[in-house]
Design an enzyme around this catalytic site. Structure first.
Site, PDB file in Angstrom:
ATOM      1  N   ASP A 166      10.804 -12.036  47.041  1.00  0.00           N
ATOM      2  CA  ASP A 166      10.370 -11.576  45.730  1.00  0.00           C
ATOM      3  C   ASP A 166       9.675 -12.721  44.998  1.00  0.00           C
ATOM      4  OD1 ASP A 166      10.868  -9.168  43.718  1.00  0.00           O
ATOM      5  OD2 ASP A 166      11.079 -11.028  42.589  1.00  0.00           O
ATOM      6  N   ASN A 174       1.357 -11.761  35.381  1.00  0.00           N
ATOM      7  CA  ASN A 174       0.422 -10.712  34.977  1.00  0.00           C
ATOM      8  C   ASN A 174       0.122 -10.769  33.487  1.00  0.00           C
ATOM      9  OD1 ASN A 174      -0.352  -9.332  37.322  1.00  0.00           O
ATOM     10  ND2 ASN A 174       1.480  -8.066  37.331  1.00  0.00           N
ATOM     11  N   HIS A 179      -3.984  -9.031  35.273  1.00  0.00           N
ATOM     12  CA  HIS A 179      -3.655  -8.340  36.521  1.00  0.00           C
ATOM     13  C   HIS A 179      -4.562  -8.760  37.676  1.00  0.00           C
ATOM     14  CE1 HIS A 179      -0.584  -5.577  35.020  1.00  0.00           C
ATOM     15  NE2 HIS A 179      -1.291  -5.507  33.908  1.00  0.00           N
ATOM     16  N   ASP A 183      -3.113  -9.945  41.171  1.00  0.00           N
ATOM     17  CA  ASP A 183      -3.488  -9.430  42.491  1.00  0.00           C
ATOM     18  C   ASP A 183      -3.830 -10.569  43.452  1.00  0.00           C
ATOM     19  OD1 ASP A 183      -3.101  -6.868  41.623  1.00  0.00           O
ATOM     20  OD2 ASP A 183      -5.232  -6.392  41.395  1.00  0.00           O
ATOM     21  N   GLU A 209       5.916  -6.669  43.711  1.00  0.00           N
ATOM     22  CA  GLU A 209       5.812  -8.091  44.063  1.00  0.00           C
ATOM     23  C   GLU A 209       6.822  -8.486  45.135  1.00  0.00           C
ATOM     24  OE1 GLU A 209       8.579  -7.978  40.412  1.00  0.00           O
ATOM     25  OE2 GLU A 209       6.905  -6.845  41.251  1.00  0.00           O
TER      26      GLU A 209
END
Length: 302
Positions: A166, A174, A179, A183, A209
């Site tokens: 994780d 973010n 965002h 990504d 994630e």
């Protein structure tokens, strides 16, 4: 007796027909030349005609209309009548003309089949691949996990380790960087995990994630490799456009035990990941079946 020239022409056309049928069926049939007397040649021609007749019957459709013509040729060869050679040559010319048209259609059909096969393969690949990271998706992971678990339970598969990974504080990444940067972080973390989890049977994006990997045993060795990947990521910053982003990961691992279903394996790995997240993040824990255990002594980055 049929002349050698006629037999030679028959051999040429039969070879051509065999090639066309082979292209249609996905099988190449080869012909051999042998030096023998005319009686032996005639027997060989009849045998080839019978075999070709069988092939054309099996692969009916565009090729099936040759069956009657081949039967006529066979009878002409057997009859050895005066009009046999002329009839044979006429039929050969007709077959050769038809053969060119058939070959064009078969080539077009083969090209279309290749195109459709590629489209199907692409579709299947996309259906099992995460579009953002290029890793296997959750669907592909679940299927592989069940296949390996089933094989292990039946006694013809290896034991394995499940690792859940994780990204720490991903929501903050973010929120702070946007965002698009998030990504890019996902893509780069996916690449690092895929490269650094040496010998993994499968690495997948588990969702959001979170990532998952199926790794070889023993558990402690898999945990050490996961911790090494964690350390490498923590020691660098990731480039997200013009931004430099510090990223860490937490990892939890477990291995197969006397489980009747795969659920407990996932639960133990999730408990180990929860321990890593709850006790400081940027660390690796594994579940030994009784408790969660810290791997190494990572620095704390909250």
């Amino acid at each position: 007796m049929i002349s050698p020239l006629t037999l030679f022409a028959l051999g040429l056309v039969i070879g051509a027909l065999l090639l066309v049928v082979g292209a249609y069926a996905g099988v190449r049939i080869g012909t051999k030349r042998a030096r023998a007397d005319q009686a032996a040649d005639r027997t060989r021609v009849l045998t080839l005609l019978q075999e070709l007749g069988s092939w054309t019957h099996e692969y009916s459709g565009n090729v099936s209309r040759y069956q009657d013509q081949l039967d006529v040729i066979s009878k002409a060869v057997q009859a050895e009548s005066q009009e046999g050679p002329n009839k044979v040559m006429q039929l050969l010319e007709q077959i050769m003309r038809s053969n060119k048209d058939l070959k064009k259609r078969l080539d077009a059909a083969e090209s279309q089949l290749d195109k459709q096969t590629q489209q199907i393969e692409s579709y299947l690949s996309e259906a099992r691949t995460d579009g953002l990271t290029g890793l296997a998706n959750r669907r592909a992971f679940d299927q592989r996990l069940e296949e390996m678990f089933s094989a292990y339970r039946k006694g013809n598969g290896r034991s394995f380790v499940l690792a859940l990974v994780d990204i720490d504080h991903f929501k903050q990444i973010n929120d702070q960087y946007g965002h698009q940067a998030g990504d890019e972080v996902l893509r780069q973390v996916a690449t690092l995990i895929g490269e650094r989890l040496e010998g993994a049977y499968l690495v997948a994006r588990f969702g959001g994630e979170e990532f998952a990997a199926i790794m070889p045993t023993p558990l402690r060795l898999a945990a050490d490799r996961a911790d090494k990947a964690r350390q490498i990521l923590a020691a660098q910053s990731l480039d997200a456009g013009d931004l430099s982003v510090a990223v860490t990961i937490s990892i939890g691992l477990s291995e197969l035990r006397d489980d009747m279903v795969s659920g407990p394996l996932v639960r133990r790995a999730d408990e180990a990941l929860y321990a890593a997240k709850g006790r400081g993040r940027n660390r690796v824990y594994f579940h030994d079946g009784s408790d969660t255990i810290l791997v190494g002594a990572p620095e704390v980055i909250s």
